[in-house]
Design a protein around this motif. Sequence first.
Motif, mmCIF file in Angstrom:
data_model
loop_
_atom_site.group_PDB
_atom_site.id
_atom_site.type_symbol
_atom_site.label_atom_id
_atom_site.label_comp_id
_atom_site.label_asym_id
_atom_site.label_seq_id
_atom_site.Cartn_x
_atom_site.Cartn_y
_atom_site.Cartn_z
ATOM 1 N N PRO A 39 0.813 -1.226 0.000
ATOM 2 C CA PRO A 39 0.000 0.000 0.000
ATOM 3 C C PRO A 39 0.843 1.272 0.000
ATOM 4 C CG PRO A 39 -0.878 -1.595 1.558
ATOM 5 C CD PRO A 39 0.460 -2.106 1.125
ATOM 6 N N GLY A 40 1.973 1.245 0.704
ATOM 7 C CA GLY A 40 2.851 2.402 0.702
ATOM 8 C C GLY A 40 3.421 2.679 -0.676
ATOM 9 N N ALA A 41 3.799 1.599 -1.388
ATOM 10 C CA ALA A 41 4.313 1.759 -2.753
ATOM 11 C C ALA A 41 3.231 2.303 -3.676
ATOM 12 C CB ALA A 41 4.835 0.411 -3.272
ATOM 13 N N LEU A 42 1.998 1.831 -3.496
ATOM 14 C CA LEU A 42 0.889 2.344 -4.303
ATOM 15 C C LEU A 42 0.624 3.818 -4.005
ATOM 16 C CD1 LEU A 42 -1.590 -0.678 -4.050
ATOM 17 C CD2 LEU A 42 -0.266 0.023 -6.059
ATOM 18 N N ALA A 43 0.738 4.208 -2.718
ATOM 19 C CA ALA A 43 0.542 5.611 -2.356
ATOM 20 C C ALA A 43 1.614 6.489 -2.999
ATOM 21 C CB ALA A 43 0.571 5.764 -0.831
ATOM 22 N N SER A 44 2.858 5.999 -2.997
ATOM 23 C CA SER A 44 3.941 6.755 -3.627
ATOM 24 C C SER A 44 3.733 6.850 -5.134
ATOM 25 C CB SER A 44 5.290 6.077 -3.334
ATOM 26 O OG SER A 44 5.557 6.056 -1.951
ATOM 27 N N ALA A 45 3.332 5.727 -5.746
ATOM 28 C CA ALA A 45 3.096 5.725 -7.191
ATOM 29 C C ALA A 45 1.989 6.718 -7.562
ATOM 30 C CB ALA A 45 2.729 4.317 -7.660
#
Length: 253
Positions: free
Chosen positions: A52-58
């Motif tokens: 989820p953190g990677a998706l938020a950054s993306a």
Amino acid sequence: MLEFIALLLVGVAAGALNAVGGGGTFVALPALVAAGLPAVTANASSTVALLPGALASAWAYRNELVQVGTTSRTALTTTSLVGSALGAGLLLVLPSESFRVAVPWLLAFATVVLAFGRTASRLLSTAIGHPIDLSTRSVLIGQFVLAAYGGYFGGAVGILMLAFWSVGLGLDPAKGNPTRVAQLAAIYATAAALFLVASDVWSYPGPVIAVLIGAIGGGFAGARIARRLPARALRGIVLTTATTMTALYFLRS
């Protein structure tokens, strides 16, 4: 409660690191092991928690994605998804000890490439009389290998991607960082889906949820910070992260 708060802060740090320069797995994985998860389960759990953190950054970077050479973003993302599925499958069926032995050397290689890759690329281009410019097929083959690595272990796959793009295509790490984050999210997505179905991640919901919640905030905030950093500063953070994680992994080994 204290352990939950500590893991929450670990998630914030890991999510921010992944957004800014990479290396979030090296924060999340040891923390999950310390919380009592077996090594392989902790590895799978860190991928699930950091997704989820990677998706938020993306999402934060969505308007700053660049093309990697002549390869379309669709082809690159599809390759990342398929490669990650292979790597995650291997983690579930193969022993990981031999691969863990190789990880510090892979990180050392990536760090050297990041530090000297652009200079070496210029020197080699001068020697051969034209710039290094990998074909689309070569880029996709390399991306597939890196995605498989990312699905299997996850640690520093973003650093390795930047190194590969920097040497093979001359892509500046600062400009390529948003695309790195997007591809990292794709790699995490496939691997996390398999781990949720086929591993025992669900046996440890508390630690995984704590890191996951923290990583969402850290990933979004880290992306916003990285967007405001000068290119030189961002390259310095990436290289510092790579050097630190390599040294720590050699010490652990």
